[in-house]
Enzyme design. Structure first.
Site, PDB file in Angstrom:
ATOM      1  N   ASN A 152       0.802  -1.221   0.000  1.00  0.00           N
ATOM      2  CA  ASN A 152       0.000   0.000   0.000  1.00  0.00           C
ATOM      3  C   ASN A 152       0.838   1.275   0.000  1.00  0.00           C
ATOM      4  O   ASN A 152       0.383   2.312  -0.453  1.00  0.00           O
ATOM      5  CB  ASN A 152      -0.970   0.023   1.195  1.00  0.00           C
ATOM      6  CG  ASN A 152      -0.342  -0.430   2.482  1.00  0.00           C
ATOM      7  OD1 ASN A 152       0.259  -1.503   2.557  1.00  0.00           O
ATOM      8  ND2 ASN A 152      -0.452   0.368   3.506  1.00  0.00           N
ATOM      9  N   GLN A 180      -4.960  -3.775  -2.176  1.00  0.00           N
ATOM     10  CA  GLN A 180      -4.521  -2.703  -3.085  1.00  0.00           C
ATOM     11  C   GLN A 180      -4.563  -3.134  -4.557  1.00  0.00           C
ATOM     12  O   GLN A 180      -4.446  -2.299  -5.447  1.00  0.00           O
ATOM     13  CB  GLN A 180      -3.094  -2.259  -2.737  1.00  0.00           C
ATOM     14  CG  GLN A 180      -2.988  -1.516  -1.423  1.00  0.00           C
ATOM     15  CD  GLN A 180      -3.615  -0.130  -1.466  1.00  0.00           C
ATOM     16  OE1 GLN A 180      -3.672   0.516  -2.511  1.00  0.00           O
ATOM     17  NE2 GLN A 180      -4.097   0.330  -0.324  1.00  0.00           N
ATOM     18  N   SER A 200     -11.175  -5.409  -0.173  1.00  0.00           N
ATOM     19  CA  SER A 200     -11.930  -4.345   0.484  1.00  0.00           C
ATOM     20  C   SER A 200     -12.555  -3.450  -0.584  1.00  0.00           C
ATOM     21  O   SER A 200     -11.849  -2.914  -1.441  1.00  0.00           O
ATOM     22  CB  SER A 200     -10.969  -3.532   1.344  1.00  0.00           C
ATOM     23  OG  SER A 200     -11.640  -2.399   1.852  1.00  0.00           O
ATOM     24  N   CYS A 324      -3.877   4.476   7.471  1.00  0.00           N
ATOM     25  CA  CYS A 324      -4.024   4.028   8.851  1.00  0.00           C
ATOM     26  C   CYS A 324      -2.852   4.483   9.692  1.00  0.00           C
ATOM     27  O   CYS A 324      -2.873   4.400  10.900  1.00  0.00           O
ATOM     28  CB  CYS A 324      -4.118   2.513   8.895  1.00  0.00           C
ATOM     29  SG  CYS A 324      -5.179   1.892   7.625  1.00  0.00           S
TER      30      CYS A 324
END
Ligand code: PLP
Length: 376
Positions: A152, A180, A200, A324
């Site tokens: 990422n 990703q 995701s 994050c």
């Protein structure tokens, strides 16, 4: 008045696909029935779940019953890691890489606290986890190997097919965090030979808070979330039908346009990098064989944090590392692991371009970046 931004943090999250948004509306407004109920009002939501599962399975070439809906990448990673270990009476070891997302790294910390050993593969300078590296750590007491598809922070794509083969030759399962990658590069789980794959939706223009875990039929995996009988008894909780429908529409749209999007995003990358190269700014680009649009740059004797804030003031949204980790101002674990020299490491930023960006966006980002670097 709404401020206009150039959004260049697509590795953190992406804009919701408008077709996905439209498809979701019905399941929030009128077709709000609980898909687990036996009556007619549950028929449409139930049908929608089945269709979404079929579409997603087709996108990655697996069976619909091998797709399990989750709340996103973090849950999928936690489930793959912890579920593999919980299901193993022999309490065999886990191998992962030192550049994984914290959803994997912190799951591994928890696994270590349970008394199960975890070994960490270090990348080379390009951010690649090599086959030789895995061969040197794996034993016949390895339960699971988990290596991310694409990083990422720096975008490097890993040799997943060969790593999975090595895991299987040693009797271990193989999981990849493809958060990703999916929707941005072609993924065929049969060809790759992986046992589990995390995804995701918000990273491929779907809604937030929804994702899935691909689990190859026959894989020995314990449930992580206990409760009702949803997801064939493997992941409890009333399904978020609207989000699942949106995820399927967004993934299909991205997969149908994968080559076109890749070529377009490559053009944006080139426009940005050539503008930077024309300037007198000294920089290094991190990673190799990157996911389209992921540009990690390190600038000498600068602060990545300062660059981010100065660009933000000019309406340009980029990142210093993973979303994050944006509260953590230290050099990231990924930048450290690939050995970026100290005078460059602190000046690292990640620009992640997406299909909604334009060539003008790319040029403006480069121009503003050069201006910012001159005054910093
Ligand atoms: N894995 C990777 C590689 C990611 O980039 C992210 C999000 O940044 C996650 C996992 C977590 O995904 P989610 O935000 O859906 O929990």
């Amino acid at each position: 008045m709404t401020k206009t931004y150039i959004y260049a943090d697509n590795a953190a999250t992406t804009k919701l696909d408008s077709k996905a948004f439209e498809a979701m509306m019905a399941f929030m407004k009128s077709e709000y029935g609980n898909a687990s109920q036996p009556y007619s009002f549950a028929r449409e939501p139930k049908k929608a779940l089945k269709e979404a599962r079929r579409i997603i399975a087709e996108c990655i070439n697996c069976l619909p019953e091998e797709i399990f809906f989750t709340s996103g990448g973090t849950e999928s990673d936690n489930w793959a890691l912890k579920g593999s270990v919980f299901a193993d009476e022999q309490k065999r070891a886990v191998i992962t890489s030192s550049i994984e997302h914290h959803a994997v790294l912190n799951s591994c910390k928890f696994i270590e606290m349970m008394g199960i050993p975890v070994a960490y593969l270090n990348p080379d300078k390009t951010g690649t986890i090599t086959e030789e590296n895995l061969k040197s750590l794996i034993t016949n007491h390895t339960r699971l190997v988990s290596v991310m598809f694409a990083n990422n922070e720096i975008g490097t794509i890993q040799p997943i097919k060969s790593l999975a083969e090595i895991a299987h030759n040693n009797g271990a399962l193989f999981h990849t965090d493809a958060v990703q990658a999916i929707g941005h590069i072609d993924i065929d789980v049969q060809k790759l030979g992986v046992d589990m794959l995390s995804a995701s939706a918000h990273k491929f223009n779907g809604p937030k808070g929804i994702g899935f875990l691909y689990v190859k039929k026959g894989t020995d995996l314990s449930p992580l979330i206990h409760g009702g009988a949803q997801e064939s008894g493997n992941r409890a909780g009333t399904e978020n039908v609207a989000a699942i429908v949106g995820m399927a529409v967004a993934l299909k749209n991205n997969c149908d346009n994968i080559i076109k999007n890749q070529e377009y995003i490559k053009q944006l990358e080139e426009a940005l990098l050539s503008k930077l190269e024309e300037s007198s700014v000294e920089f290094v680009r991190n990673g190799i064989n990157q996911i389209p649009g992921n540009i990690s740059l390190s600038f000498k004797k600068c602060s990545g944090e300062a660059i981010l804030h100065r660009l933000d003031l000019r309406g340009i949204e980029i990142s210093t590392g993973s979303a994050c980790d944006s509260v953590n101002t230290q050099v990231s674990h990924v930048i450290k692991a690939i050995g970026v020299p100290k005078e460059y490491a602190e000046g690292t930023i990640r620009i992640s371009l997406g299909k909604d960006n334009t060539v003008d966006d790319a040029k403006i980002i480069a121009e503003e970046l050069v201006r910012v670097l001159k005054v910093i």
